[in-house]
Write a protein that holds these residues in place. Sequence first.
Motif, PDB file in Angstrom:
ATOM      1  N   GLY A 181       6.861   5.709  10.622  1.00  0.00           N
ATOM      2  CA  GLY A 181       5.561   5.250  10.174  1.00  0.00           C
ATOM      3  C   GLY A 181       4.716   4.752  11.343  1.00  0.00           C
ATOM      4  O   GLY A 181       5.245   4.470  12.419  1.00  0.00           O
ATOM      5  N   PRO A 182       3.404   4.637  11.155  1.00  0.00           N
ATOM      6  CA  PRO A 182       2.533   4.109  12.212  1.00  0.00           C
ATOM      7  C   PRO A 182       2.898   2.667  12.561  1.00  0.00           C
ATOM      8  O   PRO A 182       3.314   1.898  11.687  1.00  0.00           O
ATOM      9  CB  PRO A 182       1.135   4.174  11.585  1.00  0.00           C
ATOM     10  N   ASP A 226      -6.163  -1.310  -6.899  1.00  0.00           N
ATOM     11  CA  ASP A 226      -6.936  -0.120  -6.521  1.00  0.00           C
ATOM     12  C   ASP A 226      -6.009   1.083  -6.603  1.00  0.00           C
ATOM     13  O   ASP A 226      -4.983   1.105  -5.933  1.00  0.00           O
ATOM     14  CB  ASP A 226      -7.500  -0.280  -5.104  1.00  0.00           C
ATOM     15  N   LEU A 232      -4.481  -8.973   2.247  1.00  0.00           N
ATOM     16  CA  LEU A 232      -5.363  -7.821   2.433  1.00  0.00           C
ATOM     17  C   LEU A 232      -6.131  -7.995   3.735  1.00  0.00           C
ATOM     18  O   LEU A 232      -6.568  -9.079   4.067  1.00  0.00           O
ATOM     19  CB  LEU A 232      -6.331  -7.716   1.257  1.00  0.00           C
ATOM     20  N   GLU A 233      -6.293  -6.912   4.463  1.00  0.00           N
ATOM     21  CA  GLU A 233      -7.014  -6.856   5.733  1.00  0.00           C
ATOM     22  C   GLU A 233      -6.309  -7.616   6.842  1.00  0.00           C
ATOM     23  O   GLU A 233      -6.912  -7.932   7.858  1.00  0.00           O
ATOM     24  CB  GLU A 233      -8.477  -7.295   5.589  1.00  0.00           C
ATOM     25  N   GLU A 234      -5.025  -7.882   6.674  1.00  0.00           N
ATOM     26  CA  GLU A 234      -4.213  -8.305   7.803  1.00  0.00           C
ATOM     27  C   GLU A 234      -3.384  -7.104   8.247  1.00  0.00           C
ATOM     28  O   GLU A 234      -3.350  -6.072   7.582  1.00  0.00           O
ATOM     29  CB  GLU A 234      -3.329  -9.482   7.407  1.00  0.00           C
ATOM     30  N   THR A 235      -2.724  -7.252   9.369  1.00  0.00           N
ATOM     31  CA  THR A 235      -1.971  -6.139   9.944  1.00  0.00           C
ATOM     32  C   THR A 235      -1.002  -5.557   8.927  1.00  0.00           C
ATOM     33  O   THR A 235      -0.254  -6.303   8.286  1.00  0.00           O
ATOM     34  CB  THR A 235      -1.189  -6.604  11.182  1.00  0.00           C
ATOM     35  N   GLN A 236      -1.039  -4.241   8.776  1.00  0.00           N
ATOM     36  CA  GLN A 236      -0.127  -3.566   7.862  1.00  0.00           C
ATOM     37  C   GLN A 236       1.103  -3.079   8.629  1.00  0.00           C
ATOM     38  O   GLN A 236       0.986  -2.511   9.715  1.00  0.00           O
ATOM     39  CB  GLN A 236      -0.830  -2.383   7.194  1.00  0.00           C
ATOM     40  N   TYR A 245      -3.178   2.587  16.106  1.00  0.00           N
ATOM     41  CA  TYR A 245      -1.765   2.654  15.760  1.00  0.00           C
ATOM     42  C   TYR A 245      -1.111   3.757  16.585  1.00  0.00           C
ATOM     43  O   TYR A 245      -1.753   4.740  16.969  1.00  0.00           O
ATOM     44  CB  TYR A 245      -1.572   3.002  14.279  1.00  0.00           C
ATOM     45  N   TYR A 256     -14.174  -4.255  12.455  1.00  0.00           N
ATOM     46  CA  TYR A 256     -13.221  -4.032  13.535  1.00  0.00           C
ATOM     47  C   TYR A 256     -12.535  -2.687  13.347  1.00  0.00           C
ATOM     48  O   TYR A 256     -12.541  -2.118  12.260  1.00  0.00           O
ATOM     49  CB  TYR A 256     -12.186  -5.153  13.628  1.00  0.00           C
ATOM     50  N   PHE A 286      -5.041   6.887   1.908  1.00  0.00           N
ATOM     51  CA  PHE A 286      -4.765   5.824   0.941  1.00  0.00           C
ATOM     52  C   PHE A 286      -4.541   6.394  -0.451  1.00  0.00           C
ATOM     53  O   PHE A 286      -5.274   7.268  -0.922  1.00  0.00           O
ATOM     54  CB  PHE A 286      -5.960   4.860   0.926  1.00  0.00           C
ATOM     55  N   TYR A 336     -11.280  -0.430   8.113  1.00  0.00           N
ATOM     56  CA  TYR A 336     -11.295  -0.796   6.704  1.00  0.00           C
ATOM     57  C   TYR A 336     -12.633  -0.362   6.109  1.00  0.00           C
ATOM     58  O   TYR A 336     -13.671  -0.502   6.729  1.00  0.00           O
ATOM     59  CB  TYR A 336     -11.144  -2.303   6.513  1.00  0.00           C
ATOM     60  N   PHE A 392       0.843  -1.195   0.000  1.00  0.00           N
ATOM     61  CA  PHE A 392       0.000   0.000   0.000  1.00  0.00           C
ATOM     62  C   PHE A 392       0.881   1.248   0.000  1.00  0.00           C
ATOM     63  O   PHE A 392       1.940   1.278   0.620  1.00  0.00           O
ATOM     64  CB  PHE A 392      -0.871   0.048   1.259  1.00  0.00           C
ATOM     65  N   GLN A 449      -8.872  -0.499  14.384  1.00  0.00           N
ATOM     66  CA  GLN A 449      -7.470  -0.686  14.742  1.00  0.00           C
ATOM     67  C   GLN A 449      -6.921   0.598  15.346  1.00  0.00           C
ATOM     68  O   GLN A 449      -7.346   1.698  14.978  1.00  0.00           O
ATOM     69  CB  GLN A 449      -6.649  -1.040  13.502  1.00  0.00           C
ATOM     70  N   PHE A 484       4.279  -0.576   8.413  1.00  0.00           N
ATOM     71  CA  PHE A 484       4.640   0.645   7.702  1.00  0.00           C
ATOM     72  C   PHE A 484       6.155   0.858   7.674  1.00  0.00           C
ATOM     73  O   PHE A 484       6.865   0.524   8.630  1.00  0.00           O
ATOM     74  CB  PHE A 484       3.998   1.861   8.368  1.00  0.00           C
ATOM     75  N   GLY A 485       6.602   1.474   6.584  1.00  0.00           N
ATOM     76  CA  GLY A 485       7.969   1.965   6.520  1.00  0.00           C
ATOM     77  C   GLY A 485       8.064   3.325   7.183  1.00  0.00           C
ATOM     78  O   GLY A 485       7.056   3.875   7.628  1.00  0.00           O
ATOM     79  N   TYR A 528       0.487   5.408   0.975  1.00  0.00           N
ATOM     80  CA  TYR A 528      -0.333   6.425   1.625  1.00  0.00           C
ATOM     81  C   TYR A 528       0.385   7.774   1.520  1.00  0.00           C
ATOM     82  O   TYR A 528       1.607   7.841   1.462  1.00  0.00           O
ATOM     83  CB  TYR A 528      -0.531   6.112   3.112  1.00  0.00           C
ATOM     84  N   LEU A 533      -7.593   0.959   4.256  1.00  0.00           N
ATOM     85  CA  LEU A 533      -7.561   1.481   5.618  1.00  0.00           C
ATOM     86  C   LEU A 533      -7.884   2.974   5.585  1.00  0.00           C
ATOM     87  O   LEU A 533      -7.247   3.729   4.842  1.00  0.00           O
ATOM     88  CB  LEU A 533      -6.180   1.294   6.233  1.00  0.00           C
ATOM     89  N   PHE A 537       1.240  -0.741  14.444  1.00  0.00           N
ATOM     90  CA  PHE A 537       0.003  -1.357  14.903  1.00  0.00           C
ATOM     91  C   PHE A 537       0.086  -1.694  16.393  1.00  0.00           C
ATOM     92  O   PHE A 537       1.093  -2.230  16.860  1.00  0.00           O
ATOM     93  CB  PHE A 537      -0.250  -2.633  14.097  1.00  0.00           C
TER      94      PHE A 537
END
Lengths: 113, 111
Positions: free
Chosen positions: B43-44, A56, A98-102, B36, B32, A45, B93, A33, B34, A104-105, A35, B99, B46
Amino acid sequence: GAGVSQSPRYKVAKRGQDVALRCDPISGHVSLFWYQQALGQGPEFLTYFQNEAQLDKSGLPSDRFFAERPEGSVSTLKIQRTQQEDSAVYLCASSFELEETQYFGPGTRLLVL
Amino acid sequence: SQKIEQNSEALNIQEGKTATLTCNYTNYSPAYLQWYRQDPGRGPVFLLLIRENEKEKRKERLKVTFDTTLKQSLFHITASQPADSATYLCARYNQGGKLIFGQGTELSVKP
């Protein structure tokens, strides 16, 4: 490394210049992804890849923004003819699915003068 | 469109107190929410996820609640420490799997 990495960390561009921002996701993560985060705001996003497919791109603000992930791992976000309003932090995130924990960098802070 | 709203005003509290941050959402309840944490220049990261059928979730000094009637989630940090100072983001989501983040609330814990 174990985490998501991004380069460069900082980029100063003159208005009208093209820039390319790189993201190295966590190995094995299918979803990637991009952002955009303005100062004092939450991330917004831009686009999403599943492997090499860009599924997307509805968040890309204009046709000057282009992203690719040709081999399903590293991704590049390109901004053509940069404008001052493009100044922001660009964050990349990856997840196993998708829809699992993201994860981030650290982001690339872009300043357009 | 779905929106997430957090208090944009910074929260300043004394070390040892409980910090409570609010996240409100519009339209349909997400499956749900989340939370962060984001530190300056990073970056954020979790922290916690709470499902709509869970009233409360805990992790060490963190507690999250989810009230689908009020369309609100509360995030609590008990026995707060200066190291807890950061911006905390709430996210959901949307139907397309993207997100959506709130604007974040900056927490400052004074020693």
